[in-house]
Scaffold this motif. Structure first.
Motif, PDB file in Angstrom:
ATOM      1  N   HIS A  65       0.809  -1.221   0.000  1.00 48.93           N
ATOM      2  CA  HIS A  65       0.000   0.000   0.000  1.00 48.93           C
ATOM      3  C   HIS A  65       0.844   1.273   0.000  1.00 48.93           C
ATOM      4  O   HIS A  65       0.624   2.156  -0.828  1.00 48.93           O
ATOM      5  CB  HIS A  65      -0.938   0.009   1.205  1.00 48.93           C
ATOM      6  N   VAL A 114      -5.655  -3.891  -1.736  1.00 48.56           N
ATOM      7  CA  VAL A 114      -4.749  -3.419  -0.670  1.00 48.56           C
ATOM      8  C   VAL A 114      -3.767  -2.387  -1.202  1.00 48.56           C
ATOM      9  O   VAL A 114      -3.482  -1.396  -0.523  1.00 48.56           O
ATOM     10  CB  VAL A 114      -4.020  -4.617  -0.013  1.00 48.56           C
ATOM     11  N   ARG A 118      -6.981   2.621   0.634  1.00 49.58           N
ATOM     12  CA  ARG A 118      -6.590   2.706   2.043  1.00 49.58           C
ATOM     13  C   ARG A 118      -7.561   1.939   2.941  1.00 49.58           C
ATOM     14  O   ARG A 118      -7.159   1.335   3.933  1.00 49.58           O
ATOM     15  CB  ARG A 118      -6.511   4.161   2.478  1.00 49.58           C
ATOM     16  N   ALA A 121      -6.532  -1.697   2.994  1.00 46.13           N
ATOM     17  CA  ALA A 121      -5.330  -1.888   3.818  1.00 46.13           C
ATOM     18  C   ALA A 121      -5.665  -1.754   5.300  1.00 46.13           C
ATOM     19  O   ALA A 121      -5.201  -2.556   6.129  1.00 46.13           O
ATOM     20  CB  ALA A 121      -4.251  -0.892   3.424  1.00 46.13           C
TER      21      ALA A 121
END
Length: 143
Positions: A65, A114, A118, A121
């Protein structure tokens, strides 16, 4: 004379019986304690390995990420780590098994996003934190 010999024989028999009982109780306790110690060692080792795998999975998520590095943040590596976490969770508690299953479900739903999203993630990291908390609780409860 016969009554003195009978009394002495009863004392010897009582002593022998008490000795055998004491030995059996001591042996039983020792076996039980060894079993508990072995179980605790197995849970402790699995828990520490789980914590390591959780940290490595978190690193995979962060690399994918934040660094956009698909070598260190490879989804394939993430799948392997999630699978290993699920396998190791069976050596801990039911709560760890449940949280590891939830992590697998979250990873399954979010792995493809991911690197870009965001929220994906963050969802995976939150699931990792949930497993980590359960593992710490198991370690705190060991005898």
């Amino acid at each position: 004379m016969a009554s003195a010999t009978d009394a002495r024989l009863k004392v010897y028999q009582a002593t022998a019986l008490f000795s055998v009982l004491f030995a059996l109780v001591g042996f039983s306790y020792n076996v039980w304690r060894l079993e508990v110690t072995e179980h605790n060692n197995n849970v402790r080792e699995a828990s520490f390995e789980l914590l390591l795998q959780l940290a490595e999975l978190e690193q995979v998520v962060y690399a994918a990420h934040y660094d956009r590095d698909l070598d260190r943040g490879s989804p394939r590596d993430g799948w392997v780590k999630v699978g290993l976490i699920n396998d190791l969770s069976g050596s801990c508690s039911e709560a760890v098994v449940a949280s590891a299953a939830a992590l697998k479900s979250v990873w399954s739903a979010n792995w493809a996003e991911v690197a870009e999203e965001r929220t994906a993630a963050d969802a995976v990291v939150a699931a990792i934190d949930g497993v980590r908390a359960e593992v710490r609780a198991v370690l705190a409860d060991l005898n």
